[in-house]
Design a protein around this motif. Structure first.
Motif, PDB file in Angstrom:
ATOM      1  N   TRP A 153      76.067  74.949  33.281  1.00  0.00           N
ATOM      2  CA  TRP A 153      75.716  73.533  33.168  1.00  0.00           C
ATOM      3  C   TRP A 153      74.657  73.265  32.099  1.00  0.00           C
ATOM      4  O   TRP A 153      74.656  72.207  31.470  1.00  0.00           O
ATOM      5  N   LYS A 154      73.751  74.219  31.856  1.00  0.00           N
ATOM      6  CA  LYS A 154      72.660  73.979  30.902  1.00  0.00           C
ATOM      7  C   LYS A 154      73.154  73.882  29.466  1.00  0.00           C
ATOM      8  O   LYS A 154      72.578  73.147  28.673  1.00  0.00           O
ATOM      9  N   ASP A 162      75.688  65.424  27.046  1.00  0.00           N
ATOM     10  CA  ASP A 162      74.600  66.074  27.787  1.00  0.00           C
ATOM     11  C   ASP A 162      73.443  66.466  26.873  1.00  0.00           C
ATOM     12  O   ASP A 162      72.301  66.524  27.310  1.00  0.00           O
ATOM     13  N   ARG A 163      73.732  66.734  25.625  1.00  0.00           N
ATOM     14  CA  ARG A 163      72.687  67.119  24.672  1.00  0.00           C
ATOM     15  C   ARG A 163      71.586  66.055  24.607  1.00  0.00           C
ATOM     16  O   ARG A 163      70.426  66.362  24.388  1.00  0.00           O
ATOM     17  N   TRP A 164      71.975  64.794  24.808  1.00  0.00           N
ATOM     18  CA  TRP A 164      71.008  63.697  24.785  1.00  0.00           C
ATOM     19  C   TRP A 164      70.695  63.187  26.188  1.00  0.00           C
ATOM     20  O   TRP A 164      69.584  62.756  26.452  1.00  0.00           O
ATOM     21  N   PRO A 167      68.045  65.654  28.475  1.00  0.00           N
ATOM     22  CA  PRO A 167      66.606  65.511  28.206  1.00  0.00           C
ATOM     23  C   PRO A 167      66.029  64.195  28.744  1.00  0.00           C
ATOM     24  O   PRO A 167      64.885  64.155  29.190  1.00  0.00           O
ATOM     25  N   LEU A 168      66.828  63.141  28.717  1.00  0.00           N
ATOM     26  CA  LEU A 168      66.362  61.875  29.275  1.00  0.00           C
ATOM     27  C   LEU A 168      66.171  61.973  30.781  1.00  0.00           C
ATOM     28  O   LEU A 168      65.306  61.313  31.351  1.00  0.00           O
ATOM     29  N   TRP A 173      66.428  70.470  28.471  1.00  0.00           N
ATOM     30  CA  TRP A 173      65.884  70.585  27.125  1.00  0.00           C
ATOM     31  C   TRP A 173      64.725  69.642  26.860  1.00  0.00           C
ATOM     32  O   TRP A 173      64.523  69.200  25.755  1.00  0.00           O
ATOM     33  N   SER A 174      63.970  69.316  27.899  1.00  0.00           N
ATOM     34  CA  SER A 174      62.860  68.400  27.671  1.00  0.00           C
ATOM     35  C   SER A 174      61.797  69.089  26.842  1.00  0.00           C
ATOM     36  O   SER A 174      61.685  70.315  26.824  1.00  0.00           O
TER      37      SER A 174
END
Length: 180
Positions: A153-154, A162-164, A167-168, A173-174
């Motif tokens: 999932w990561k 999911d790339r954007w 993090p939101l 990936w924060s």
């Protein structure tokens, strides 16, 4: 109690499930799996027997076949047949919409790479229900691929929304990732 011991991840699983370099592998799996779910869902959403004026008819027929398999032999367990008879079949009209649009949403989520882990888990859950109902077809393969996407999932949605989106939501990936 003692202190926590962190077991290091092996290089293969770190590559497959945590590295963005492996994301292209998951992109191929995601697109294949997403296409399967999207086409299955679209077929149901546009079917009169699933979501039209005869909604639930196709689902009731499928489920009655599953219940009959429990009587005839060991294809369907008695507890699952009981669940189908007492809950699912009486609610087949509503649940046919849930299945049809659920399949469509799983397909869209996987193709777009949006909440990939959740979409893959939802698809795997539907595959398990179909397997419990005695339907093999492509369900074992789709279940395995979905399970792998859940594990990845990561990075499985790196080439996707999911790339954007992740993090939101604060993961994974924060900018504020703290190391222990």
């Amino acid at each position: 109690m003692g202190r926590e011991i962190t077991i290091p991840e092996n290089p293969v699983s770190r590559f497959l499930f945590s590295s963005t370099r492996a994301s292209w592998i998951w992109l191929i799996v995601r697109l294949y799996l997403g296409y399967q779910w999207l086409t299955a869902g679209w077929g149901k959403v546009t079917s009169d027997a699933w979501t039209g004026k005869n909604a639930g008819v196709a689902m009731k027929g499928f489920l009655q076949g599953a219940v009959n398999k429990s009587v005839e032999g060991a294809d369907v367990t008695t507890w699952y047949a009981s669940f189908l008879e007492n809950f699912v079949i009486p609610n087949a009209k509503v649940l046919s919409f849930v299945v049809a649009y659920g399949e469509l949403l799983v397909g869209l989520g996987l193709i777009l790479g949006l909440l990939t882990g959740i979409a893959a888990f939802s698809g795997a859950l539907m595959n398990v229900m179909f397997l419990f109902a005695g339907t093999l077809s492509t369900n074992p393969l789709l279940f395995i691929l979905a399970t792998w996407l859940v594990l990845a999932w990561k990075n499985a949605g790196w080439y996707g929304l999911d790339r954007w989106a992740l993090p939101l939501l604060g993961t994974p990936w924060s900018k504020d990732i703290r190391k222990d």
